[in-house]
Design an enzyme around this catalytic site. Sequence first.
Site, PDB file in Angstrom:
ATOM      1  N   PHE A 129       0.848  -1.187   0.000  1.00  0.00           N
ATOM      2  CA  PHE A 129       0.000   0.000   0.000  1.00  0.00           C
ATOM      3  C   PHE A 129       0.894   1.251   0.000  1.00  0.00           C
ATOM      4  O   PHE A 129       1.890   1.303   0.724  1.00  0.00           O
ATOM      5  CB  PHE A 129      -0.917  -0.028   1.226  1.00  0.00           C
ATOM      6  CG  PHE A 129      -2.011   0.991   1.165  1.00  0.00           C
ATOM      7  CD1 PHE A 129      -3.158   0.758   0.429  1.00  0.00           C
ATOM      8  CD2 PHE A 129      -1.889   2.191   1.847  1.00  0.00           C
ATOM      9  CE1 PHE A 129      -4.166   1.706   0.360  1.00  0.00           C
ATOM     10  CE2 PHE A 129      -2.892   3.144   1.784  1.00  0.00           C
ATOM     11  CZ  PHE A 129      -4.037   2.901   1.047  1.00  0.00           C
ATOM     12  N   TYR A 228     -11.289   2.003   9.993  1.00  0.00           N
ATOM     13  CA  TYR A 228     -12.479   2.364   9.205  1.00  0.00           C
ATOM     14  C   TYR A 228     -12.836   1.353   8.133  1.00  0.00           C
ATOM     15  O   TYR A 228     -13.751   1.575   7.362  1.00  0.00           O
ATOM     16  CB  TYR A 228     -12.327   3.760   8.586  1.00  0.00           C
ATOM     17  CG  TYR A 228     -11.042   4.026   7.833  1.00  0.00           C
ATOM     18  CD1 TYR A 228     -10.870   3.575   6.539  1.00  0.00           C
ATOM     19  CD2 TYR A 228     -10.000   4.733   8.421  1.00  0.00           C
ATOM     20  CE1 TYR A 228      -9.694   3.815   5.849  1.00  0.00           C
ATOM     21  CE2 TYR A 228      -8.818   4.982   7.751  1.00  0.00           C
ATOM     22  CZ  TYR A 228      -8.672   4.515   6.459  1.00  0.00           C
ATOM     23  OH  TYR A 228      -7.503   4.752   5.784  1.00  0.00           O
ATOM     24  N   ARG A 387     -12.681  -4.058  -7.904  1.00  0.00           N
ATOM     25  CA  ARG A 387     -12.457  -4.713  -6.610  1.00  0.00           C
ATOM     26  C   ARG A 387     -13.775  -4.781  -5.828  1.00  0.00           C
ATOM     27  O   ARG A 387     -14.477  -3.781  -5.705  1.00  0.00           O
ATOM     28  CB  ARG A 387     -11.406  -3.901  -5.834  1.00  0.00           C
ATOM     29  CG  ARG A 387     -10.891  -4.565  -4.594  1.00  0.00           C
ATOM     30  CD  ARG A 387      -9.791  -3.737  -3.947  1.00  0.00           C
ATOM     31  NE  ARG A 387     -10.330  -2.521  -3.330  1.00  0.00           N
ATOM     32  CZ  ARG A 387      -9.750  -1.866  -2.319  1.00  0.00           C
ATOM     33  NH1 ARG A 387      -8.590  -2.289  -1.831  1.00  0.00           N
ATOM     34  NH2 ARG A 387     -10.295  -0.784  -1.823  1.00  0.00           N
TER      35      ARG A 387
END
Length: 428
Positions: A129, A228, A387
């Site tokens: 990431f 989150y 995705r």
Amino acid sequence: MTTRDDCLGRDAADPLAALRARFALPDGVVYLDGNSLGALPVATVARVRDVVADEWGVGLIGSWNSAGWMDLPRRVGDKIARLVGAGPGELTVADSTSVNLYKVLHAALDLARAGAPQRTAILTERGNFPTDLYIADSVARARGCELRVAGGDRLAAHLDDHVAVQLLTHVDYRTGRVHRMDARNIAAHAAGALAVWDLSHSAGALPVNLAGSGPLVEAADFAVGCGYKYLNGGPGAPAFVWAHPRHVARMDALGVRQPLSGWLSHAAPFAFADDYHPAAGIARFGCGTPPVLSLVALECGVDTVLAAEPLGGIEALRAKSLALTDLLIALVDERCAGHGLVLQTPRDPRRRGSQVSLAHPEGGYAIVQALLARGVVGDFRAPDLVRFGIAPLYVRHVDVWDAVEALRQVLVSGEWRDPRYARRAAVT
Ligand SMILES: *Cc1c(COP(=O)(O)O)cnc(C)c1O
């Protein structure tokens, strides 16, 4: 062939089905983006309103004590610890994943290099990431270290006695591939390095065994992760950070600090002393004043995951998640063949997180937009990925069926080629 009725039947037999009622999902939407932003728990609305109106509005500053605000990072941390195989008091909630990674990498470098100054490299994976790569790069620059970025199949070859820290993300955000955490920990430790994990796409979706409880399981060293996504903490929810207790003890023994030594990571913040002394335990990985409103929302989100405990907990959520991703893959194979989609997610369920990613070289972005217009929320990840995140707390088998049917129609009709679906928004 699986039919829509089969899917309705599986939902009727799903032991976790009732958990969906804990979420305020809008009608007419199939939400397959809980790996980017978890859905809103019903309980969050009233809880945040009460904290604002009563605890803040009426209790004012006294609520730091009377409403337990100061205790929130520890309390929510203990709840998240149950989901990632950590013990009570070992995990805290603070800041963002990016910031926690910065703290952890600095501390891990100091610990790994104590007595081994030739260890000057952070090893991570190509395609990790972006924030993980950028933060690791900054830490390496600040410390005069090297950042080694290796392909996933080349990590072992790069683990030599110059590596201080191995930083990996457990579930790859693009493909959904899962690292074998235990094996990666063993490899890092055999090379004399520390294993740091990012659990952003794992926590709340699949079992994680950070502390290595059970026979022959190798513990990790540090971990960070996001509030989150599958923890449903709300947009920008604070993140978590875990350190193995033996490293906290070594930090004390060696005088190693995390670098963001704010006053609320101090042993006695309200002594207002001039000198810094870290808090005992994991609390030293905090920094400044806790974000109370965000923490209470995160607690509601984590509680939705803990609500599965009497129904089999994270293992049961994992079983449902795999049933749903298996279904999605099978339906795409059956119903969308010949339209140029290429599965990027491992078919082997042991290697698969809680998402399914499909590459479409020409139309990845536009297909996601055309699906949004049909009420199916997935997301696009550059360069070409469609995705679908599967949050097993609230996604049903019939949602997967409806999403694949919408995908089939978008592909068969060619509607994704409409120019209005090519316009890019700022957030994908
Ligand atoms: C989502 C995610 C993050 C998010 O970091 P923030 O600091 O919250 O922006 C970090 N790492 C990974 C692997 C993620 O998936």
